[in-house]
Motif scaffolding. Structure first.
Motif, short mmCIF file in Angstrom:
data_model
loop_
_atom_site.label_atom_id
_atom_site.label_comp_id
_atom_site.label_asym_id
_atom_site.label_seq_id
_atom_site.Cartn_x
_atom_site.Cartn_y
_atom_site.Cartn_z
N ASN A 30 45.72 49.30 61.61
CA ASN A 30 45.17 48.56 60.46
C ASN A 30 43.65 48.53 60.49
OD1 ASN A 30 47.66 48.07 59.28
ND2 ASN A 30 47.94 46.14 60.35
N GLN A 31 43.07 48.41 61.66
CA GLN A 31 41.62 48.45 61.79
C GLN A 31 41.06 49.81 61.37
OE1 GLN A 31 40.96 47.34 65.88
NE2 GLN A 31 41.16 45.14 65.47
N LEU A 32 41.73 50.87 61.78
CA LEU A 32 41.32 52.23 61.39
C LEU A 32 41.41 52.39 59.88
CD1 LEU A 32 42.79 54.83 63.90
CD2 LEU A 32 40.41 54.58 63.21
N ARG A 33 42.51 51.95 59.32
CA ARG A 33 42.68 52.06 57.87
C ARG A 33 41.61 51.27 57.12
NH1 ARG A 33 49.31 51.83 57.52
NH2 ARG A 33 49.61 54.06 57.89
N THR A 34 41.27 50.10 57.65
CA THR A 34 40.21 49.29 57.04
C THR A 34 38.87 50.01 57.15
OG1 THR A 34 41.39 47.24 57.52
CG2 THR A 34 39.01 47.07 57.15
N LYS A 35 38.62 50.61 58.29
CA LYS A 35 37.37 51.36 58.50
C LYS A 35 37.24 52.50 57.48
CE LYS A 35 34.91 54.13 61.92
NZ LYS A 35 34.87 54.61 63.29
N PHE A 36 38.34 53.14 57.16
CA PHE A 36 38.34 54.29 56.25
C PHE A 36 38.61 53.90 54.79
CE2 PHE A 36 38.60 56.66 60.14
CZ PHE A 36 38.02 57.88 59.84
N LYS A 37 38.71 52.62 54.50
CA LYS A 37 39.12 52.18 53.16
C LYS A 37 38.19 52.69 52.06
CE LYS A 37 40.65 48.12 50.65
NZ LYS A 37 40.97 46.70 50.75
N ARG A 38 36.88 52.52 52.21
CA ARG A 38 35.95 52.99 51.19
C ARG A 38 35.98 54.52 51.08
NH1 ARG A 38 30.25 51.99 51.77
NH2 ARG A 38 30.09 52.73 49.66
N PHE A 39 36.00 55.18 52.22
CA PHE A 39 36.06 56.64 52.21
C PHE A 39 37.33 57.11 51.53
CE2 PHE A 39 37.62 60.58 54.12
CZ PHE A 39 36.58 61.44 53.81
N ASN A 40 38.45 56.46 51.84
CA ASN A 40 39.73 56.84 51.24
C ASN A 40 39.71 56.69 49.72
OD1 ASN A 40 42.57 57.65 51.75
ND2 ASN A 40 42.95 55.72 50.69
N LYS A 41 39.06 55.64 49.25
CA LYS A 41 38.95 55.43 47.81
C LYS A 41 38.18 56.58 47.15
CE LYS A 41 37.49 52.00 44.43
NZ LYS A 41 36.88 50.70 44.21
N LEU A 42 37.07 56.97 47.76
CA LEU A 42 36.28 58.09 47.22
C LEU A 42 37.03 59.41 47.36
CD1 LEU A 42 32.73 57.15 48.52
CD2 LEU A 42 33.69 56.81 46.23
#
Length: 186
Positions: free
Chosen positions: A56-68
């Motif tokens: 979950n921490q990794l997914r949170t870290k990548f959240k903005r990148f994932n959106k883009l």
């Protein structure tokens, strides 16, 4: 390889978002991953040797990148997405506005609202939601950070590969600003 790099490789390079991709990655018969893991999260936890909180921490870290990534990635722009931090830095420098006329994402959304849910007049193109787009400054060159900017669909579509960046700014960007004002304030 760091944990973030490994996660990036699995999620964005190999694009493992379904069981069949796990089967391919592991060279397993079709359907094997579903039986073994039961969830994609379990695959990522096992593959990265982490627990659910760490995932979950990794997914949170990548959240903005994932959106883009979800919004803008395609094979032509692949080089822009190879370094998540560099992409986010580039994106933040764009100020969420068109490089040419300065129109913001929020203005585009207001135009869509004024046009009953579509940006386009014919309601048929992909630009119907009014999203800023990644545009090449020089259409003869590749998508690189130096050659890419955010552009509103109006400027991107009209400038295309027909008008230089300099000429667009000089002759057309001021008119675009006036056009947006006419849509919003009439």
């Amino acid at each position: 390889m760091s944990l973030s790099e490994k996660y990036y490789e699995l999620c964005y390079t190999r694009r493992i978002h379904e069981y069949s991709k796990i089967d391919q990655y592991k060279n397993w018969p079709q359907g094997q991953a579903c039986k073994i893991y039961g969830s994609l999260a379990r695959f990522y936890q096992d593959e990265l040797n982490i627990n659910s909180d760490q995932l979950n921490q990794l997914r949170t870290k990548f959240k903005r990148f994932n959106k883009l990534y979800s919004k803008y990635f395609n094979e032509h722009r692949k080089a822009l997405f190879e370094d998540p931090e560099k992409l986010l830095e580039w994106y933040d420098r764009q100020n969420d506005s068109c490089n040419y006329c300065g129109t913001t994402q929020s203005v585009l959304h207001k135009i869509v609202k004024r046009r009953n849910g579509n940006l386009t007049l014919n309601k048929k193109t992909k630009r119907s939601k009014g999203t800023l787009e990644i545009e090449k400054l020089d259409p003869s060159k590749d998508y690189t950070y130096e050659n890419s900017v955010l552009s509103c669909p109006f400027c991107n579509n009209a400038k295309s590969n027909l008008i230089s960046e300099e000429d667009w700014r000089r002759f057309f960007a001021p008119a675009m600003k006036d056009y947006f004002k006419s849509i919003l304030f009439t």
